[in-house]
Design a protein around this motif. Structure first.
Motif, PDB file in Angstrom:
ATOM      1  N   ALA A  30       3.736  10.278 -15.888  1.00 16.96           N
ATOM      2  CA  ALA A  30       5.044  10.925 -15.978  1.00 16.96           C
ATOM      3  C   ALA A  30       5.447  11.528 -14.637  1.00 16.96           C
ATOM      4  CB  ALA A  30       5.011  12.003 -17.064  1.00 16.96           C
ATOM      5  N   ALA A  31       4.487  12.127 -13.930  1.00 19.72           N
ATOM      6  CA  ALA A  31       4.778  12.735 -12.631  1.00 19.72           C
ATOM      7  C   ALA A  31       5.197  11.680 -11.616  1.00 19.72           C
ATOM      8  CB  ALA A  31       3.560  13.498 -12.132  1.00 19.72           C
ATOM      9  N   ILE A  32       4.564  10.521 -11.655  1.00 16.05           N
ATOM     10  CA  ILE A  32       4.888   9.436 -10.720  1.00 16.05           C
ATOM     11  C   ILE A  32       6.279   8.885 -11.009  1.00 16.05           C
ATOM     12  CG2 ILE A  32       4.293   7.061 -10.093  1.00 16.05           C
ATOM     13  CD1 ILE A  32       1.328   7.870 -10.575  1.00 16.05           C
ATOM     14  N   PRO A  56       0.813  -1.229   0.000  1.00 11.47           N
ATOM     15  CA  PRO A  56       0.000   0.000   0.000  1.00 11.47           C
ATOM     16  C   PRO A  56       0.838   1.267   0.000  1.00 11.47           C
ATOM     17  CG  PRO A  56      -0.032  -1.067   2.154  1.00 11.47           C
ATOM     18  CD  PRO A  56       0.614  -2.034   1.219  1.00 11.47           C
ATOM     19  N   GLU A  57       2.099   1.158   0.418  1.00 11.19           N
ATOM     20  CA  GLU A  57       2.962   2.345   0.448  1.00 11.19           C
ATOM     21  C   GLU A  57       3.189   2.905  -0.951  1.00 11.19           C
ATOM     22  OE1 GLU A  57       4.106  -0.567   3.693  1.00 11.19           O
ATOM     23  OE2 GLU A  57       3.867  -0.667   1.486  1.00 11.19           O
ATOM     24  N   ILE A  58       3.138   2.015  -1.971  1.00 12.12           N
ATOM     25  CA  ILE A  58       3.347   2.487  -3.343  1.00 12.12           C
ATOM     26  C   ILE A  58       2.179   3.358  -3.784  1.00 12.12           C
ATOM     27  CG2 ILE A  58       3.586   1.770  -5.750  1.00 12.12           C
ATOM     28  CD1 ILE A  58       5.098  -0.654  -4.811  1.00 12.12           C
ATOM     29  N   ARG A  59       0.967   2.922  -3.482  1.00  8.92           N
ATOM     30  CA  ARG A  59      -0.210   3.728  -3.812  1.00  8.92           C
ATOM     31  C   ARG A  59      -0.144   5.067  -3.095  1.00  8.92           C
ATOM     32  NH1 ARG A  59      -3.259   4.059  -7.858  1.00  8.92           N
ATOM     33  NH2 ARG A  59      -4.001   1.903  -7.781  1.00  8.92           N
ATOM     34  N   ALA A  60       0.265   5.061  -1.840  1.00  8.61           N
ATOM     35  CA  ALA A  60       0.361   6.314  -1.078  1.00  8.61           C
ATOM     36  C   ALA A  60       1.393   7.247  -1.715  1.00  8.61           C
ATOM     37  CB  ALA A  60       0.731   6.019   0.369  1.00  8.61           C
ATOM     38  N   TYR A  61       2.539   6.674  -2.151  1.00  8.58           N
ATOM     39  CA  TYR A  61       3.558   7.486  -2.826  1.00  8.58           C
ATOM     40  C   TYR A  61       3.009   8.105  -4.103  1.00  8.58           C
ATOM     41  CZ  TYR A  61       7.127   8.350  -6.328  1.00  8.58           C
ATOM     42  OH  TYR A  61       7.860   8.913  -7.345  1.00  8.58           O
ATOM     43  N   ARG A  64       0.510  10.869  -3.321  1.00 11.17           N
ATOM     44  CA  ARG A  64       1.214  12.030  -2.760  1.00 11.17           C
ATOM     45  C   ARG A  64       1.966  12.796  -3.846  1.00 11.17           C
ATOM     46  NH1 ARG A  64       3.901   9.287   0.490  1.00 11.17           N
ATOM     47  NH2 ARG A  64       5.959   9.199  -0.513  1.00 11.17           N
ATOM     48  N   THR A  65       2.613  12.052  -4.711  1.00 12.25           N
ATOM     49  CA  THR A  65       3.403  12.687  -5.773  1.00 12.25           C
ATOM     50  C   THR A  65       2.515  13.445  -6.749  1.00 12.25           C
ATOM     51  OG1 THR A  65       5.067  10.937  -5.598  1.00 12.25           O
ATOM     52  CG2 THR A  65       5.085  12.261  -7.601  1.00 12.25           C
ATOM     53  N   VAL A  66       1.398  12.839  -7.146  1.00 13.57           N
ATOM     54  CA  VAL A  66       0.479  13.511  -8.068  1.00 13.57           C
ATOM     55  C   VAL A  66      -0.104  14.760  -7.430  1.00 13.57           C
ATOM     56  CG1 VAL A  66      -1.723  13.283  -9.282  1.00 13.57           C
ATOM     57  CG2 VAL A  66      -0.064  11.424  -9.367  1.00 13.57           C
ATOM     58  N   ALA A  67      -0.455  14.683  -6.151  1.00 15.28           N
ATOM     59  CA  ALA A  67      -1.014  15.856  -5.463  1.00 15.28           C
ATOM     60  C   ALA A  67      -0.002  16.992  -5.436  1.00 15.28           C
ATOM     61  CB  ALA A  67      -1.435  15.471  -4.046  1.00 15.28           C
TER      62      ALA A  67
END
Length: 934
Positions: free
Chosen positions: A846-848, A801-806, A809-812
């Motif tokens: 691309a952002a991720i 789940p940490e990958i989804r959170a990353y 967070r990155t997109v935001a």
């Protein structure tokens, strides 16, 4: 008294709306200094109008002209079909206030400005064209809009302003397959996705043209649709007849659009200089104001607007004036410039040469700039125009040039002086040119790299674009000097006086860009990235590129011969599967065979009517068990290897060094990855037998060995760190097979004795997630159903789940800031991240990926920058960088020492800036050639 429009008159109709959008997307989001008003599109629009008025059409000048605009988005067509243009997004917020300013600009240039409520610009153009044609005059429509091509003929022509190409009936037939009089029928059938014109489902331009050619016109076709032999096409036309008729009403331009202007009122007149200068000055277009004032003999007023604190210092400088440039023709003048450079401690430098390959090009001249308006050109290698040659048949040197050896000797102390900063635009090129002549230019700054540090992902970083964006200045075009095509000359043949304006301008523009970018680096928190990741790469890459790598040309020639035989055998097999011969390299012919003759499913026709036969289409068909597309893929793969490598590489061998010298672009990718060109040595396949055999041709010199050092799974290690994934971090620390561990976590199977296919799926997901892969993409990669692939991805996110959170967070952060940063401070812009529609998904992926791929690129850059010092005392050279791999050439007795030194640098490259939670591991290989070493 105004003359009535008629025979002998020529009307130009400019598609103003197209000009605006082209200007908006071509220039940066400029704002007026005094109040922050967006003016980028207005600036571009004004430059286009000015160029139009200055260039004209030679002897084919217009007597009348008008600029035509769209009045609003809603027109009478929305009453016919409410969904017309429903897919078009709203105009960008910063463009809307510029629309009225473009109308004002048109009037300031004294050109008629026309728009009519409820009608599109195309309808007004149609009405004016018809009226002018009926009056006996000629019309040229300045636009590339395909919808206007229905008007061509009988005295009406078009001019594509982008390509500078005339469009007549022949060009219309080439595009639509029919003459202008039947364009509307073809468009009605084919529809238009951009304008949301429905057309006939599944019928493209090519098919539509064939049908109209066969039946004469649209109405006849629809009346006789039942006669069509192909069942699917027949039913489509019958079922959608009314929709097709509506589509024709949507694409048919209205020649009866009401006009408030008589043609005689459109007579073209010179602008009122005072009124035009007043408008341009109010917009604060300093460069164009000066040009207009010079053209009409008026005085350009000073721009007195207050500059906001955040505005660029570049605008404090006076305009560029090429008439101030100096030509250095003797030692006394050069000595004065050398003394001035030493006193000021900073100089912009640019070289002019005989070609783009810095390993073979000869120096023609050097330009220097020490401040605004203070630039000079030192000609060294110009030849006399039309000279018949000396006694030995060589060219005759142009008069007024210093001997090159003496000039370089005078420049050498100041160009090598550590107390004098040398500024360049892509200075790596100039450093290599001068290094071949014995000058070691240092220290250096690079405006291209400054722009890259500030604007990666935003725009390109070439000098001409930067000059327009940040200085409001249009540089002299190289084509103006050397021409193009068969008439093109070399820079050495350009007269010195003309060359000086071009070359010294380059140096001054470089100096001004440096003056503009330098203070921004600190303000925008990218100075560290520039100083540690960009600028130090220049001497490292220059040294690598000049070293080059040996190739075995005979080995490549044997491979080319074998590839030719294999391609011939494949062609014979393909022709047998196709039922007859055809050009295997023709996508058009291949599409017709696959989807028309063989009737395979999945054919998609583009705007030209040709079927798509890209690799993805052929791979899907091959996966369904079809042999023909599988063999074509094999043929294409061999053909590409042959043309790109086995045929081409021997041609790149430098005759002086006997080696191949690639060139690395530091700004080639927004994430920081280097790009190899001329030749590209980064895309040679590594997992195929053919690719490995090509790598066998890259060989070590006598008594030397090739050593390859490659980061192991560096992007996954960075992901484990930035997303803080305990399971992945521990696995990397323990040296566990990460793909087997992932498979075990996802599918609940033990690592020991794991099915290789299960591990392969986990590997595809591990790497796919970094790039934001979709269920559709993973399904294609693994050749499994889409639902199964999506289930794999869902399970992956459940386990980690940490990958989804990353990702979230990155997109935001990207949406909020407009950029992302790597661990090392590299800033990567994320344009389109806040948009909706299909492009949004790509921007999000691309952002991720950018912080991960960017950090990996930063780490290998940091290693490369430290490497020359680490191996300085070893008989070794760093030759190539290929993504996560560095390739060296080293004496046989020093192999172990090189590996120890280089591994130490690479595995500790992140420190001390970043302490990773996982170790970096580098694998080493040794061989007589690159294939053995990797």
């Amino acid at each position: 008294m105004t003359e009535v429009f008629g025979k002998g008159h020529h009307l130009h109709l400019i598609d103003g709306s197209a000009f605006i959008f082209r200007a908006y997307h071509a220039l940066p989001p400029l704002t007026r200094r005094s109040d922050g008003l967006p003016i980028g599109a207005v600036a571009g629009f004004c430059n286009m109008l000015w160029k139009y008025l200055q260039d004209g059409k030679g002897s084919d000048q217009p007597t009348h002209a008008a600029v035509i605009f769209d009045h609003s988005s809603k027109t009478f067509r929305n009453d016919i079909y409410p969904l017309y243009k429903a897919n078009r997004p709203e105009a960008p917020e910063d463009l809307r206030p510029q629309f009225p300013l473009t109308r004002e600009a048109t009037r300031a240039f004294n050109i008629a400005c026309i728009e009519t409520e409820g009608y599109e610009a195309d309808d007004i153009i149609a009405a004016l064209s018809c009226k002018a044609r009926d009056a006996g005059g000629r019309v040229t429509i300045i636009s590339s809009d395909k919808d206007l091509m229905q008007l061509v003929g009988n005295g009406v022509g078009m001019l594509d302003p982008i390509k500078g190409k005339d469009i007549g009936p022949d060009e219309v037939r080439e595009k639509f397959g029919v003459g202008p009089e039947r364009v509307v029928d073809v468009q009605a059938l084919a529809g238009d996705a951009v304008d949301n014109v429905p057309g006939a489902p599944g019928i493209g331009i090519k098919t539509a043209a064939q049908l109209i050619q066969e039946y004469g016109d649209l109405e006849t076709l629809l009346e006789r649709a039942s006669e069509i032999k192909q069942p699917k096409r027949r039913q489509t036309l019958i079922d959608n007849a009314e929709q097709i008729r509506i589509s024709k009403r949507l694409v048919q331009l209205d020649c009866d659009t009401p006009l408030e202007y008589g043609l005689e009122t459109l007579e073209l007149r010179d602008p009122d200089a005072d009124a035009l200068i007043e408008f341009l000055n109010r917009m604060e277009f300093r460069t164009l104001t000066t040009r207009v004032a010079d053209r009409y003999g008026a005085e350009a007023p000073a721009v007195v607007a207050e500059k906001p604190a955040s505005a660029s210092v570049a605008f404090e400088l006076p305009p560029i004036a090429r008439s101030h440039y100096v030509i250095i023709r003797d030692e006394a003048t050069l000595a004065e410039w050398v003394a001035e450079i030493a006193a000021k401690g900073v100089v912009a430098v640019d070289t002019e040469t005989t070609g783009l390959d810095e390993m073979v090009a000869d120096l023609v001249g050097v330009s220097l700039c020490t401040g605004p308006g203070r630039a000079a050109y030192l000609p060294l290698g110009h030849v006399s125009e039309g000279a018949v040659g000396d006694l030995f048949g060589g060219p005759v040197a142009a008069e007024g040039q210093m001997p090159m050896e003496r000039a370089l000797a005078m420049l050498k102390p100041v160009l090598e002086d550590p107390a004098v900063l040398k500024i360049g635009q892509n200075i790596k090129y100039d450093c290599k040119i001068l290094a071949r002549l014995g000058l070691n230019v240092a220290p250096i700054e690079d405006t291209m790299l400054m722009s890259y540090a500030l604007n990666a992902g935003d725009h390109n970083h070439g000098m001409d674009e930067l000059a327009e964006r940040y200085l409001g200045h249009v540089c002299v075009s190289i084509k103006e000097l050397i021409g193009s095509g068969k008439a093109q000359i070399g820079f050495a043949q350009v007269p010195v006086e003309k060359a000086a304006e071009y070359a010294a301008e380059d140096a001054e523009v470089t100096w001004r860009l440096w003056h503009h970018f330098r203070p921004r680096l600190g303000r925008e928190r990218v100075a560290t990235a520039y100083e540690t990741l960009e600028r130090p790469m220049v001497p490292v890459l220059a040294q690598m590129e000049m070293a080059g790598i040996r190739i075995d040309a005979d080995h490549l020639r044997r491979m080319s011969s074998a590839f030719s035989q294999k391609m011939a055998a494949l062609e014979e097999e393909i022709h047998g599967l196709a039922g007859g011969p055809f050009n295997v390299g023709s996508p058009k012919q291949l599409g017709e065979i696959l989807f028309d003759r063989m009737g395979l499913q999945g054919g998609k026709q583009g705007k030209t009517g040709a079927y798509s036969t890209g690799a993805d289409v052929l791979e899907d068909l091959a996966a369904e068990g079809h042999d023909l597309p599988a063999r074509v893929l094999d043929w294409r793969g061999i053909s590409k290897l042959k043309s790109t490598y086995t045929d081409a590489l021997p041609l790149h061998v430098n005759p002086e060094t006997g080696r191949v010298h690639t060139s690395y672009s530091i700004t080639g990718a927004q994430t920081g990855r280097l790009a190899s060109t001329d030749p590209n040595l980064q895309n040679i396949p590594v997992r195929t037998d053919e690719g490995r055999r090509i790598r066998e041709a890259f060989v070590a010199g006598t008594g030397m060995r090739i050593v390859s050092l490659d980061y192991s799974q560096i992007e996954l290690r960075i992901l484990a760190h930035v997303a803080s994934i305990p399971a992945l971090k521990q696995a990397f620390r323990d040296g566990i097979d990460i793909h087997a561990m992932t498979a075990s976590q996802m599918f609940g199977v033990p690592v020991e004795g794991m099915d290789p296919m299960v591990r392969r799926r986990a590997k595809a997901i591990n790497f796919g997630v970094i790039y934001g892969i979709s269920g559709f993409g993973l399904a294609r990669n693994l050749r499994i159903p889409r639902a199964e692939a999506q289930a794999f991805i869902d399970t992956y996110f459940e386990r980690f789940p940490e990958i989804r959170a990353y990702m979230d967070r990155t997109v935001a952060e990207a949406k909020q800031d407009g950029f992302v940063r790597t661990l090392f401070g590299r800033r990567i812009k994320t344009p389109g991240i806040n948009q909706n529609g299909p492009a949004a998904g790509g921007a999000r992926r691309a952002a991720i990926n950018a912080p991960i791929q960017g950090a990996a690129a930063d780490i290998i850059r940091r290693a490369m920058i430290r490497m020359p010092e680490a191996i300085r005392d070893l008989p070794a050279k760093m030759l190539l960088q290929v993504h996560d791999e560095l390739v060296f050439e080293v004496e046989e007795g020093a192999v172990d020492a090189l590996i120890a030194a280089a591994k130490g640098v690479m595995e500790n490259a992140a420190e001390p800036a970043v302490k990773l939670d996982v170790p970096l591991i580098v694998d080493a290989g040794i061989g007589a050639n690159w294939a053995e070493a990797h």
